[in-house]
Design a protein around this motif. Sequence first.
Motif, PDB file in Angstrom:
ATOM      1  N   ARG A 126      -2.268  -9.063  -2.285  1.00 29.28           N
ATOM      2  CA  ARG A 126      -2.755  -7.676  -2.300  1.00 29.28           C
ATOM      3  C   ARG A 126      -4.252  -7.655  -2.624  1.00 29.28           C
ATOM      4  NH1 ARG A 126      -2.935  -3.327  -0.123  1.00 29.28           N
ATOM      5  NH2 ARG A 126      -2.872  -1.388  -1.260  1.00 29.28           N
ATOM      6  N   MET A 127      -4.652  -8.502  -3.581  1.00 30.96           N
ATOM      7  CA  MET A 127      -6.072  -8.572  -3.937  1.00 30.96           C
ATOM      8  C   MET A 127      -6.883  -9.019  -2.718  1.00 30.96           C
ATOM      9  SD  MET A 127      -7.846 -10.886  -6.902  1.00 30.96           S
ATOM     10  CE  MET A 127      -7.796 -12.428  -6.015  1.00 30.96           C
ATOM     11  N   TYR A 128      -6.326  -9.983  -1.982  1.00 29.48           N
ATOM     12  CA  TYR A 128      -7.001 -10.493  -0.792  1.00 29.48           C
ATOM     13  C   TYR A 128      -7.120  -9.398   0.267  1.00 29.48           C
ATOM     14  CZ  TYR A 128      -7.919 -13.416   3.279  1.00 29.48           C
ATOM     15  OH  TYR A 128      -8.458 -13.960   4.412  1.00 29.48           O
ATOM     16  N   GLN A 129      -6.041  -8.594   0.406  1.00 32.09           N
ATOM     17  CA  GLN A 129      -6.053  -7.482   1.367  1.00 32.09           C
ATOM     18  C   GLN A 129      -7.145  -6.476   1.037  1.00 32.09           C
ATOM     19  OE1 GLN A 129      -2.360  -5.356   1.452  1.00 32.09           O
ATOM     20  NE2 GLN A 129      -1.455  -6.689   2.991  1.00 32.09           N
ATOM     21  N   ILE A 130      -7.280  -6.162  -0.248  1.00 32.01           N
ATOM     22  CA  ILE A 130      -8.203  -5.102  -0.655  1.00 32.01           C
ATOM     23  C   ILE A 130      -9.644  -5.606  -0.731  1.00 32.01           C
ATOM     24  CG2 ILE A 130      -8.808  -3.518  -2.519  1.00 32.01           C
ATOM     25  CD1 ILE A 130      -5.858  -3.357  -3.207  1.00 32.01           C
ATOM     26  N   THR A 131      -9.860  -6.795  -1.360  1.00 31.14           N
ATOM     27  CA  THR A 131     -11.228  -7.239  -1.626  1.00 31.14           C
ATOM     28  C   THR A 131     -11.636  -8.473  -0.825  1.00 31.14           C
ATOM     29  OG1 THR A 131     -10.555  -8.712  -3.390  1.00 31.14           O
ATOM     30  CG2 THR A 131     -10.977  -6.443  -4.014  1.00 31.14           C
TER      31      THR A 131
ATOM     32  N   PRO B 179       0.833  -1.206   0.000  1.00 31.46           N
ATOM     33  CA  PRO B 179       0.000   0.000   0.000  1.00 31.46           C
ATOM     34  C   PRO B 179       0.870   1.260   0.000  1.00 31.46           C
ATOM     35  CG  PRO B 179      -0.168  -1.184   2.105  1.00 31.46           C
ATOM     36  CD  PRO B 179       0.690  -2.007   1.209  1.00 31.46           C
TER      37      PRO B 179
END
Lengths: 313, 109
Positions: free
Chosen positions: B88-93, A170
């Motif tokens: 990252r996809m797992y973190q966001i969605t 991030p």
Amino acid sequence: MILDWLLDGMVALLILAAALWTLAAPTPFAAVIGFVGFGLLASLAWVRLAAVDVALTEAAVGAGATGVILLQSAVRLRRGAAEVAAATPGRATTLLAGLLAGGLGLGLALAVLALPATVPGPAAEAAARSAEVGLGNLVAAVLMAYRGLDTLLESIVLVFAVLAVWAMGPDRHWGGIPGPRFARQRDGPLALLARWLPPVGIVIGIHIAWVGADAPGGKFQGGTVLAAMWVLAWGAGLVRPPSVADRRVRLVLVAGPLGFLLAGLLGAVLDGSFLAWPAALGKPLLLLVEAAMTLSVAAALALLVVGPPERRA
Amino acid sequence: MSGPVLYGLLGAALVALGLFGLVVQAAVLRKILAFNLLGGGVFLLFGVVARRTAPAGLAADPVPQAMVITGIVVAFAATALAVAMALRMYQITAAVTVSPPPDAQAGDA
């Protein structure tokens, strides 16, 4: 002869079983364990195919380093069983995929059976180049001289992969410390291994990189061992990954590709063609580039295992 | 048939298994694993070819071997990137598959 057959048959069956388990295992974690087993068994197949350099790379990079990354992600991606079940394709798609995959496999198998027994390859030309650069290990000679451009681009791919992985963090953590934080181990097997193994492992890693000139081994295999030693100390909480903004880290990361590129340009000036190792400087220059590449490969592999920045420096 | 041919057939089977898993399995991590199996099969096919172009006095042609070493390292880099993207996809969605969520599918219908 029969012993050879038994051995090859057993290795092939075990590889097939490990691959099936990797696909069918009930949990992602079990699937990754199956994949690591697959990689180690595949390196046995490479030994049987008389490709010891490939076997070392497969065991170190294909099974070891890839396995560590996949295990970490299997632990983090444990949930979502309902979502996976909902997104799994139905019977018709599965059948179609089976037909497609089976057809492709059958075609490849027929192609393998139809291969001529022996055909002339580029090996003789590669061997001639290896004598020029003074490398006894033909595979190393191909990597550095005959197909040097491939290796140069590959080393740049590693740098780009690290950049891309860092970019997955991030925004607020940019310039921070990559990877999860591990508690410092004071007792137990990990604490012991993380203190005793690295001094030995570092020597072995450098040795593998050094003997790569004349025997199986080389910068990728040696660099992976070096990276593994650092990852071990990291996992035991003994060392902290450097900030992604640290200039020294970036310098180590690009030293190999940059050195390779500069040596290639030197060849263009002195010998008239890019990546021609100039005869006058030949082997010392090559060893210098190999040393820098070993460091860069180790840094890139370790940073890829660690992952994107996750907290502030 | 000889040892290398056996490994060639194994390579063909691994390509088929990997492709099948890549299409049929929904979880991203499983797809990455299947993709690596497919790659392992392709590398083995290369190794078998390396035995066939080996010049006299050598057990295996060094050129395909060097290319497989390059391939293994690049496959590792690609896997590391794919895993980082999946996490990252797992973190966001909070998604572990790349299929559209059920409500989006219902909206399309």
